[in-house]
Design an enzyme around this catalytic site. Structure first.
Site, PDB file in Angstrom:
ATOM      1  N   ASP A 138      -8.016  -5.206   0.164  1.00  0.00           N
ATOM      2  CA  ASP A 138      -8.548  -6.068  -0.886  1.00  0.00           C
ATOM      3  C   ASP A 138      -8.149  -7.526  -0.761  1.00  0.00           C
ATOM      4  OD1 ASP A 138     -10.050  -4.264  -2.257  1.00  0.00           O
ATOM      5  OD2 ASP A 138      -8.371  -3.510  -3.430  1.00  0.00           O
TER       6      ASP A 138
ATOM      7  N   HIS B 173       0.843  -1.184   0.000  1.00  0.00           N
ATOM      8  CA  HIS B 173       0.000   0.000   0.000  1.00  0.00           C
ATOM      9  C   HIS B 173       0.880   1.236   0.000  1.00  0.00           C
ATOM     10  CE1 HIS B 173      -3.114   2.855   1.110  1.00  0.00           C
ATOM     11  NE2 HIS B 173      -3.957   1.962   0.649  1.00  0.00           N
TER      12      HIS B 173
HETATM   13  N1  ACO Z   1       4.150  -7.797  -4.838  1.00  0.00           N
HETATM   14  C1  ACO Z   1       5.489  -7.750  -5.032  1.00  0.00           C
HETATM   15  N2  ACO Z   1       6.232  -6.645  -4.904  1.00  0.00           N
HETATM   16  C2  ACO Z   1       5.613  -5.508  -4.559  1.00  0.00           C
HETATM   17  C3  ACO Z   1       4.217  -5.461  -4.334  1.00  0.00           C
HETATM   18  C4  ACO Z   1       3.482  -6.656  -4.483  1.00  0.00           C
HETATM   19  N3  ACO Z   1       2.168  -6.671  -4.283  1.00  0.00           N
HETATM   20  N4  ACO Z   1       3.855  -4.214  -4.009  1.00  0.00           N
HETATM   21  C5  ACO Z   1       4.978  -3.470  -4.032  1.00  0.00           C
HETATM   22  N5  ACO Z   1       6.028  -4.247  -4.361  1.00  0.00           N
HETATM   23  C6  ACO Z   1       7.438  -3.840  -4.430  1.00  0.00           C
HETATM   24  C7  ACO Z   1       7.697  -3.038  -5.710  1.00  0.00           C
HETATM   25  O1  ACO Z   1       8.152  -3.858  -6.758  1.00  0.00           O
HETATM   26  C8  ACO Z   1       8.750  -2.056  -5.243  1.00  0.00           C
HETATM   27  O2  ACO Z   1       9.987  -2.728  -5.245  1.00  0.00           O
HETATM   28  P1  ACO Z   1      11.345  -1.891  -5.546  1.00  0.00           P
HETATM   29  O3  ACO Z   1      11.462  -0.886  -4.446  1.00  0.00           O
HETATM   30  O4  ACO Z   1      12.402  -2.959  -5.513  1.00  0.00           O
HETATM   31  O5  ACO Z   1      11.162  -1.278  -6.902  1.00  0.00           O
HETATM   32  C9  ACO Z   1       8.376  -1.767  -3.789  1.00  0.00           C
HETATM   33  O6  ACO Z   1       7.657  -2.920  -3.355  1.00  0.00           O
HETATM   34  C10 ACO Z   1       7.501  -0.521  -3.604  1.00  0.00           C
HETATM   35  O7  ACO Z   1       6.347  -0.674  -4.445  1.00  0.00           O
HETATM   36  P2  ACO Z   1       5.755   0.494  -5.349  1.00  0.00           P
HETATM   37  O8  ACO Z   1       4.994  -0.095  -6.481  1.00  0.00           O
HETATM   38  O9  ACO Z   1       6.840   1.463  -5.685  1.00  0.00           O
HETATM   39  O10 ACO Z   1       4.800   1.173  -4.301  1.00  0.00           O
HETATM   40  P3  ACO Z   1       3.569   2.094  -4.622  1.00  0.00           P
HETATM   41  O11 ACO Z   1       3.278   2.836  -3.382  1.00  0.00           O
HETATM   42  O12 ACO Z   1       3.804   2.900  -5.858  1.00  0.00           O
HETATM   43  O13 ACO Z   1       2.373   1.064  -4.986  1.00  0.00           O
HETATM   44  C11 ACO Z   1       0.642  -0.533  -4.711  1.00  0.00           C
HETATM   45  C12 ACO Z   1       1.472   0.606  -4.057  1.00  0.00           C
HETATM   46  C13 ACO Z   1       0.126  -0.055  -6.089  1.00  0.00           C
HETATM   47  C14 ACO Z   1      -0.564  -0.822  -3.845  1.00  0.00           C
HETATM   48  C15 ACO Z   1       1.532  -1.785  -4.859  1.00  0.00           C
HETATM   49  O14 ACO Z   1       1.922  -2.248  -3.579  1.00  0.00           O
HETATM   50  C16 ACO Z   1       0.822  -2.921  -5.625  1.00  0.00           C
HETATM   51  O15 ACO Z   1       0.894  -2.948  -6.858  1.00  0.00           O
HETATM   52  N6  ACO Z   1       0.143  -3.852  -4.909  1.00  0.00           N
HETATM   53  C17 ACO Z   1      -0.612  -4.894  -5.562  1.00  0.00           C
HETATM   54  C18 ACO Z   1      -1.954  -4.363  -6.030  1.00  0.00           C
HETATM   55  C19 ACO Z   1      -2.896  -4.085  -4.884  1.00  0.00           C
HETATM   56  O16 ACO Z   1      -3.084  -4.908  -3.991  1.00  0.00           O
HETATM   57  N7  ACO Z   1      -3.550  -2.916  -4.954  1.00  0.00           N
HETATM   58  C20 ACO Z   1      -4.578  -2.521  -3.966  1.00  0.00           C
HETATM   59  C21 ACO Z   1      -4.069  -1.361  -3.144  1.00  0.00           C
HETATM   60  S1  ACO Z   1      -5.264  -0.946  -1.916  1.00  0.00           S
HETATM   61  C22 ACO Z   1      -6.446  -0.079  -2.761  1.00  0.00           C
HETATM   62  O17 ACO Z   1      -6.206   0.670  -3.632  1.00  0.00           O
HETATM   63  C23 ACO Z   1      -7.799  -0.290  -2.368  1.00  0.00           C
END
Ligand code: ACO
Length: 430
Positions: free
Chosen positions: A365, A307
């Protein structure tokens, strides 16, 4: 940095004092509104990781502590003691209602549930396999073509009619979308039922036999809607504010929010989580999928994990996880393979170095889809359910934005990296 100002020093030694704004709780905010005018530079923050886009009185999140407050009330207390309709009133009007206010609000929402019959015919234009989020966004956008009396964004009396109308009609639109995909006749709303009972009735009743509403299912939905009702300046809410900031009619702004919510990085994750769990299939496959989630050359991510704001735990996920067990047990479901798999996946990921180091925890979620599935709601409708709960948050933010005298059209700037000025070359010379 002094107490109320932040000093920015340029490479040439010149400095500028930037005011520091203080909220009631949460980090201070540096006001950079004069930066370009004084210094000729913009700030750069793709994805708005460190940028406050507005002032707001509605919702507070402390991502490190896992705190979520609606108008100051902890979401855990509201989940335990309140109802979705009461929470909706709180978010919209700022305080908990007294008995008369709640009764009047509830009655008004119940009396606005029907759709203009012309809008119902709109559904005939969709293909039988249209995604319900596509229908929801299109039909909510089309409300501006039917309800002309609530289009004047400068008339605050119209804001209330718009608010009650959209809250009341969204479940009816969602149900119509569902019935189209199910190939069943549309079921008209029943105003003697409460918000979630009426939704279940419109979703699952058929003309051929009586339908008995399951009160556990209605309570579970009510709780899920409370947990989804608002989440400050998330992607879809910011979209609603941004679309609305141009003075566009409120139905279009909400339709834009629905479109933004659909993405798998946002509300679309609940559908993606269930599809992922089905794909994993068995606990023995968990290590393989977790390894894929960690592999940067693989686009696969563990859906329902991570998140932008919560770096400790998502308080909504904790409540939903607990509720999953209760709902499944109360519905007599002892064989719960998806829930069991989700628990094992969570346990496995939370012990993994990659997930620990990056502060990746289950979000709202991760477990919600398991409950929706247990209630008989099809997977493609999961994000629609999220949208129904979140609409009140979108509306509260739209109202706050549109009545804020300081609000201006949202218009970010950029760092241009394209070609410099060049001369047009005639076609025959290229
Ligand atoms: N699985 C694996 N790796 C992940 C995940 C994941 N679910 N989420 C984040 N990471 C990793 C990224 O690859 C990144 O790695 P890095 O630093 O080596 O590049 C690091 O963790 C940070 O992630 P970001 O994508 O930069 O974080 P951001 O804040 O932009 O994104 C998000 C947050 C979109 C929720 C992300 O965690 C994600 O894609 N999660 C999966 C989708 C999801 O569950 N979305 C629902 C969110 S809650 C809502 O909106 C209701």
């Amino acid at each position: 940095m002094s107490k109320d100002a932040f000093t920015l020093t340029r490479p040439d030694g010149k400095s500028m004092s930037l005011p520091v704004l203080k909220g009631t709780i949460g980090p201070d905010v540096i006001d950079i509104g004069q930066l370009y005018k004084d210094q000729g530079v913009f700030t750069f923050d793709p994805g708005f990781v460190a940028t406050g886009s507005c002032k707001s009185d509605i919702t507070f999140i402390d991502g490190d502590e896992g705190v979520l407050l609606y108008r100051g009330y902890p979401v855990e207390q509201l989940a335990k003691h309140s109802s979705f309709i009461e929470v909706a009133y709180l978010l919209l009007y700022g305080d908990l209602p007294d008995k008369d206010q709640l009764a009047a609000f509830d009655t008004s929402i119940r009396r606005h549930t029907m759709l203009n019959e012309g809008m119902l015919r709109f559904f005939n234009g969709f293909r039988y396999d249209a995604h319900p989020m596509a229908m929801l966004s299109a039909v909510v956008g089309s409300m501006s073509a039917y309800y002309h009396d609530t289009m004047n964004v400068n008339d605050t009396a119209q804001h209330d009619i718009f608010t009650h109308r959209i809250l009341a009609k969204l479940p009816t639109i969602a149900a119509a979308a569902y019935k189209l995909t199910a190939g069943q006749p549309f079921i008209y709303p029943r105003n003697d039922l409460n918000y979630t009972e009426n939704m279940l009735h419109m979703f699952f009743a058929v003309p051929a036999e009586p339908y008995e509403i399951n009160s556990i299912a209605a309570q579970a939905l009510d709780l899920l809607f409370i947990l989804h009702a608002d989440h400050e300046q998330n992607c879809s809410t910011s979209t609603v504010r941004m679309a609305g900031s141009s003075g566009a009619n409120p139905y279009s702004a909400i339709a834009a929010g629905i479109a933004a919510l659909w993405g798998p990085a946002h509300g679309g994750a609940n559908e993606a989580v269930l599809r992922m769990l089905e794909q994993i299939g068995d606990a023995k496959n968990i290590p393989k999928f977790v390894a894929r989630a960690k592999d940067k050359s693989d686009p696969f991510r563990l859906m329902g994990f991570g998140h932008r704001v919560y770096k400790n735990f998502d308080p909504r996920a904790t409540i939903i996880r607990e509720m999953c067990h209760k709902v499944l047990a109360q519905m007599g479901r002892t064989d719960t393979p998806l829930l069991d798999l989700a628990i094992k996946l969570e346990e496995f990921a939370l012990k993994d170095e990659y997930f620990i180091e990056k502060d990746l925890y289950p979000n709202v979620d991760f477990y919600s889809g398991i409950i929706y599935k247990a209630l008989g709601i099809p997977t493609s409708m999961f994000t629609v359910m999220f949208a129904i709960g979140r609409t009140v948050g979108w509306v509260a933010h739209w109202r706050e934005m549109i009545t804020d005298p300081a609000a201006r059209i949202s218009r970010p700037r950029q760092l241009y990296t394209g070609p410099k000025n060049r001369d047009y070359v005639a076609l025959e010379k290229r």
